[in-house]
Design a protein around this motif. Structure first.
Motif: not given
Length: 151
Positions: A29-32, A117-121, A123
């Motif tokens: 789900e997350k960029g990280a 990295t805090e944005r959606p994966a 994105e």
């Protein structure tokens, strides 16, 4: 007969385990999380059950999710990006994009833009591919006024 039942049960458990792994691999789900998976692909490959497999499955899922709206020769378009979900992006899908190339693009983009990295994966993936394979500025202009889901 008991050996056959035990073997069948083992195969069933193995298949269920693979299905769970496949679902978990595409559930980034997350960029990280995407950066971690893609770095693992670069470091250790994408063998079945590996952390790198999640990166491979992510890009495959991303493209397949939009296959019905993609037209050959037209750019890949993404909507509702950014903190206010008011940004758009597009990129020209290359003729060939290896999983390793995708992973490298994601990791490099995240290193240069750590806030993503805090944005959606999704994105992060779109932004990384947009940087490498930008679409024609006219294609972005064609997107003005359109508001479609990002995924």
């Amino acid at each position: 007969m008991q050996k056959l039942a035990t073997l069948a049960f083992g195969v069933m458990l193995g298949a269920a385990g693979m299905a769970v792994n496949a679902h978990a691999a595409t559930n980034i789900e997350k960029g990280a999380g995407l950066v971690t998976a893609c770095q693992s692909l670069l470091d250790n490959g994408s063998a079945e059950g590996s952390k790198g497999e999640a990166c491979k499955n992510f890009v495959t899922g991303m493209v397949l999710a939009q296959k019905d709206t993609l037209t050959m020769g037209e750019p890949f378009r993404a909507f509702r990006l950014g903190a206010n979900q008011d940004e758009k992006a597009c990129f020209e899908m290359p003729d060939k994009l290896s999983y390793r190339d995708f992973a490298q693009h994601v990791v490099s983009y995240a290193e240069s833009n750590p806030e993503v990295t805090e944005r959606p994966a999704y994105e992060l993936a779109v932004r990384a591919l947009e940087k490498q394979y930008p679409c024609d500025p006219a294609d972005l202009k064609d997107m003005e006024g359109r508001d479609l889901p990002a995924e």
